[in-house]
Design a protein around this motif. Structure first.
Motif, PDB file in Angstrom:
ATOM      1  N   SER A 171       0.788  -1.178   0.018  1.00 42.41           N
ATOM      2  CA  SER A 171      -0.011  -0.114   0.101  1.00 42.41           C
ATOM      3  C   SER A 171       0.882   1.153  -0.014  1.00 42.41           C
ATOM      4  CB  SER A 171      -0.904   0.007   1.430  1.00 42.41           C
ATOM      5  OG  SER A 171      -0.200  -0.099   2.329  1.00 42.41           O
ATOM      6  N   ARG A 172       2.138   0.958   0.498  1.00 39.44           N
ATOM      7  CA  ARG A 172       3.090   2.192   0.162  1.00 39.44           C
ATOM      8  C   ARG A 172       3.416   2.777  -1.267  1.00 39.44           C
ATOM      9  NH1 ARG A 172       2.327   5.082   4.003  1.00 39.44           N
ATOM     10  NH2 ARG A 172       0.536   3.616   4.197  1.00 39.44           N
ATOM     11  N   LEU A 173       3.040   1.790  -1.997  1.00 39.98           N
ATOM     12  CA  LEU A 173       3.134   2.122  -3.435  1.00 39.98           C
ATOM     13  C   LEU A 173       2.099   2.978  -4.336  1.00 39.98           C
ATOM     14  CD1 LEU A 173       4.758  -1.291  -4.718  1.00 39.98           C
ATOM     15  CD2 LEU A 173       5.901   0.590  -3.792  1.00 39.98           C
ATOM     16  N   GLY A 174       0.882   2.765  -3.486  1.00 36.49           N
ATOM     17  CA  GLY A 174      -0.268   3.502  -4.081  1.00 36.49           C
ATOM     18  C   GLY A 174      -1.691   3.116  -3.375  1.00 36.49           C
ATOM     19  N   ARG A 175      -2.522   3.856  -3.532  1.00 40.12           N
ATOM     20  CA  ARG A 175      -3.777   3.795  -2.688  1.00 40.12           C
ATOM     21  C   ARG A 175      -4.823   3.212  -3.670  1.00 40.12           C
ATOM     22  NH1 ARG A 175      -3.621   2.887   1.888  1.00 40.12           N
ATOM     23  NH2 ARG A 175      -6.027   3.670   2.563  1.00 40.12           N
ATOM     24  N   SER A 176      -4.486   2.889  -4.908  1.00 40.97           N
ATOM     25  CA  SER A 176      -5.760   2.069  -5.742  1.00 40.97           C
ATOM     26  C   SER A 176      -5.013   1.051  -6.450  1.00 40.97           C
ATOM     27  CB  SER A 176      -6.109   3.040  -7.031  1.00 40.97           C
ATOM     28  OG  SER A 176      -5.191   3.436  -7.843  1.00 40.97           O
ATOM     29  N   LEU A 177      -6.011  -0.026  -6.551  1.00 41.76           N
ATOM     30  CA  LEU A 177      -5.553  -1.341  -7.221  1.00 41.76           C
ATOM     31  C   LEU A 177      -4.691  -0.968  -8.601  1.00 41.76           C
ATOM     32  CD1 LEU A 177      -5.614  -4.180  -8.084  1.00 41.76           C
ATOM     33  CD2 LEU A 177      -8.031  -3.774  -8.944  1.00 41.76           C
ATOM     34  N   LEU A 178      -5.301   0.036  -9.443  1.00 42.10           N
ATOM     35  CA  LEU A 178      -4.599   0.204 -10.720  1.00 42.10           C
ATOM     36  C   LEU A 178      -3.277   0.745 -10.481  1.00 42.10           C
ATOM     37  CD1 LEU A 178      -7.671   1.689 -12.753  1.00 42.10           C
ATOM     38  CD2 LEU A 178      -6.499  -0.357 -13.102  1.00 42.10           C
TER      39      LEU A 178
ATOM     40  N   GLU B 267      -8.379  -2.959  -2.549  1.00 35.34           N
ATOM     41  CA  GLU B 267      -9.032  -2.281  -3.045  1.00 35.34           C
ATOM     42  C   GLU B 267     -10.513  -2.253  -2.673  1.00 35.34           C
ATOM     43  OE1 GLU B 267     -10.314   0.966  -5.856  1.00 35.34           O
ATOM     44  OE2 GLU B 267      -8.528   0.216  -4.797  1.00 35.34           O
ATOM     45  N   ILE B 268     -11.130  -3.403  -2.613  1.00 31.79           N
ATOM     46  CA  ILE B 268     -12.481  -3.814  -2.217  1.00 31.79           C
ATOM     47  C   ILE B 268     -12.632  -3.495  -0.469  1.00 31.79           C
ATOM     48  CG2 ILE B 268     -13.836  -5.874  -1.539  1.00 31.79           C
ATOM     49  CD1 ILE B 268     -12.719  -7.169  -4.024  1.00 31.79           C
ATOM     50  N   GLU B 269     -11.513  -3.818   0.209  1.00 30.47           N
ATOM     51  CA  GLU B 269     -11.447  -3.584   1.661  1.00 30.47           C
ATOM     52  C   GLU B 269     -11.820  -2.217   1.896  1.00 30.47           C
ATOM     53  OE1 GLU B 269     -11.484  -3.901   5.845  1.00 30.47           O
ATOM     54  OE2 GLU B 269     -12.081  -5.445   4.288  1.00 30.47           O
ATOM     55  N   ARG B 270     -10.790  -1.165   1.318  1.00 30.51           N
ATOM     56  CA  ARG B 270     -11.098   0.177   1.361  1.00 30.51           C
ATOM     57  C   ARG B 270     -12.233   0.759   0.899  1.00 30.51           C
ATOM     58  NH1 ARG B 270      -5.523   0.027  -0.519  1.00 30.51           N
ATOM     59  NH2 ARG B 270      -6.102   0.200  -2.635  1.00 30.51           N
ATOM     60  N   ASN B 271     -12.937   0.380  -0.089  1.00 29.20           N
ATOM     61  CA  ASN B 271     -14.478   0.586  -0.455  1.00 29.20           C
ATOM     62  C   ASN B 271     -15.358   0.157   0.511  1.00 29.20           C
ATOM     63  OD1 ASN B 271     -13.517   1.836  -2.945  1.00 29.20           O
ATOM     64  ND2 ASN B 271     -13.849  -0.261  -3.971  1.00 29.20           N
ATOM     65  N   LEU B 272     -15.181  -0.917   1.089  1.00 28.54           N
ATOM     66  CA  LEU B 272     -16.206  -1.621   2.213  1.00 28.54           C
ATOM     67  C   LEU B 272     -15.829  -0.541   3.603  1.00 28.54           C
ATOM     68  CD1 LEU B 272     -15.720  -5.349   2.067  1.00 28.54           C
ATOM     69  CD2 LEU B 272     -17.794  -3.895   1.274  1.00 28.54           C
ATOM     70  N   ILE B 273     -14.756  -0.433   3.930  1.00 32.05           N
ATOM     71  CA  ILE B 273     -14.455   0.777   4.804  1.00 32.05           C
ATOM     72  C   ILE B 273     -15.001   2.127   4.791  1.00 32.05           C
ATOM     73  CG2 ILE B 273     -12.954   2.112   6.265  1.00 32.05           C
ATOM     74  CD1 ILE B 273     -11.083  -0.508   5.991  1.00 32.05           C
ATOM     75  N   SER B 274     -14.866   2.483   3.461  1.00 26.70           N
ATOM     76  CA  SER B 274     -15.767   4.044   3.185  1.00 26.70           C
ATOM     77  C   SER B 274     -17.058   3.885   2.981  1.00 26.70           C
ATOM     78  CB  SER B 274     -15.021   4.295   1.829  1.00 26.70           C
ATOM     79  OG  SER B 274     -15.721   5.656   1.309  1.00 26.70           O
ATOM     80  N   GLN B 275     -17.518   2.741   2.395  1.00 31.40           N
ATOM     81  CA  GLN B 275     -19.125   2.696   2.362  1.00 31.40           C
ATOM     82  C   GLN B 275     -19.466   2.647   3.991  1.00 31.40           C
ATOM     83  OE1 GLN B 275     -20.911   2.806   0.007  1.00 31.40           O
ATOM     84  NE2 GLN B 275     -22.743   2.846   1.216  1.00 31.40           N
ATOM     85  N   ARG B 276     -19.047   1.696   5.022  1.00 31.00           N
ATOM     86  CA  ARG B 276     -19.348   1.479   6.340  1.00 31.00           C
ATOM     87  C   ARG B 276     -19.402   2.961   7.083  1.00 31.00           C
ATOM     88  NH1 ARG B 276     -16.642  -3.467   6.017  1.00 31.00           N
ATOM     89  NH2 ARG B 276     -14.876  -2.592   6.856  1.00 31.00           N
ATOM     90  N   THR B 277     -18.415   3.630   6.752  1.00 30.78           N
ATOM     91  CA  THR B 277     -18.049   5.023   7.326  1.00 30.78           C
ATOM     92  C   THR B 277     -19.305   6.167   6.901  1.00 30.78           C
ATOM     93  OG1 THR B 277     -15.790   4.587   7.500  1.00 30.78           O
ATOM     94  CG2 THR B 277     -16.486   6.949   7.655  1.00 30.78           C
ATOM     95  N   LYS B 278     -19.560   6.008   5.707  1.00 32.46           N
ATOM     96  CA  LYS B 278     -20.609   6.913   5.128  1.00 32.46           C
ATOM     97  C   LYS B 278     -22.065   6.424   5.832  1.00 32.46           C
ATOM     98  CE  LYS B 278     -18.031   7.967   0.802  1.00 32.46           C
ATOM     99  NZ  LYS B 278     -18.170   7.895  -0.494  1.00 32.46           N
ATOM    100  N   GLU B 279     -22.043   5.255   5.670  1.00 42.26           N
ATOM    101  CA  GLU B 279     -23.520   4.653   6.401  1.00 42.26           C
ATOM    102  C   GLU B 279     -23.770   5.135   7.980  1.00 42.26           C
ATOM    103  OE1 GLU B 279     -23.419   0.477   5.601  1.00 42.26           O
ATOM    104  OE2 GLU B 279     -23.818   0.971   3.353  1.00 42.26           O
TER     105      GLU B 279
END
Length: 201
Positions: A71-78, A121-133
């Motif tokens: 994850s030090r290399l970047g914050r997205s899958l791509l 990437e999936i984990e970050r999206n899930l965390i973001s979604q849970r936080t927003k909810e």
């Protein structure tokens, strides 16, 4: 050559933990870091706009890039896949400590890197979604989020350093010197002393 790469997102985060991890790892592997690359920048920034991009351009076949985690290399899958793909195509190895990966140009490394990037990437999206909810739920319940408008946080970069600052002030060390010692700007020290005189007397 062996390159140690360290990235933090903000200046509040310390690079020393990552440096310690890499040094400890290399000692166990009987390796020696040839050069360190450190930068304070968000992992969402394009690789080309980071020191990492400059480093990748000059790395050669057989070189090893060591970092604490992928994850030090970047914050997205791509972005992560882009860096790994370039390294693998040029026979540059990427070694990570926490993830314990040794990624080279072989097919198993490519599959492993893809699987890791995808899951991260999936984990970050899930965390973001849970936080927003959670925030939306609190808002609907009438709970005021954040600090009251106009108020300031009681915590600063120097919170918890009162004893150290008092010792330095007692020795007539200047605010500028204290700032250098504690890694903050002189004005930060000035403001902290002004707002915490009762704690420093």
């Amino acid at each position: 050559m062996i390159y140690g790469y360290i990235r933090v997102s903000t200046d509040k985060q310390t690079v020393e933990n990552q440096r310690f991890e890499i040094n400890q790892f290399c000692e166990k592997q009987d390796m020696l870091v040839s050069k360190w690359i450190e930068e304070t920048i968000s992992g969402t920034k394009n690789v080309e706009d980071r020191k990492l991009g400059t480093l990748l351009k000059k790395m050669k076949k057989g070189d090893i890039l060591v970092c604490s985690e992928l994850s030090r290399l970047g914050r997205s899958l791509l972005m992560i896949m882009g860096v790994l793909n370039e390294c693998m195509n040029r026979d540059i190895e990427v070694w990570t400590i926490k993830d314990n990966y040794r990624l080279g140009s072989d097919i198993s490394s490519k599959v492993l890197a893809f699987a890791f990037g995808l899951s991260a990437e999936i984990e970050r999206n899930l965390i973001s979604q849970r936080t927003k909810e959670a925030l939306a739920r609190k808002k609907s319940e009438g709970i005021v989020l954040g600090r009251p408008k106009g108020s300031k946080s009681s915590k600063t970069k120097l919170t918890g350093q009162e004893k150290k600052i008092k010792e330095l002030l007692d020795k007539n060390v200047s605010y500028s010197a204290i700032g250098r010692i504690l890694g903050v700007h002189r004005l930060t020290v000035t403001s902290f002393v002004k707002n915490n005189r009762e704690l420093l007397e």
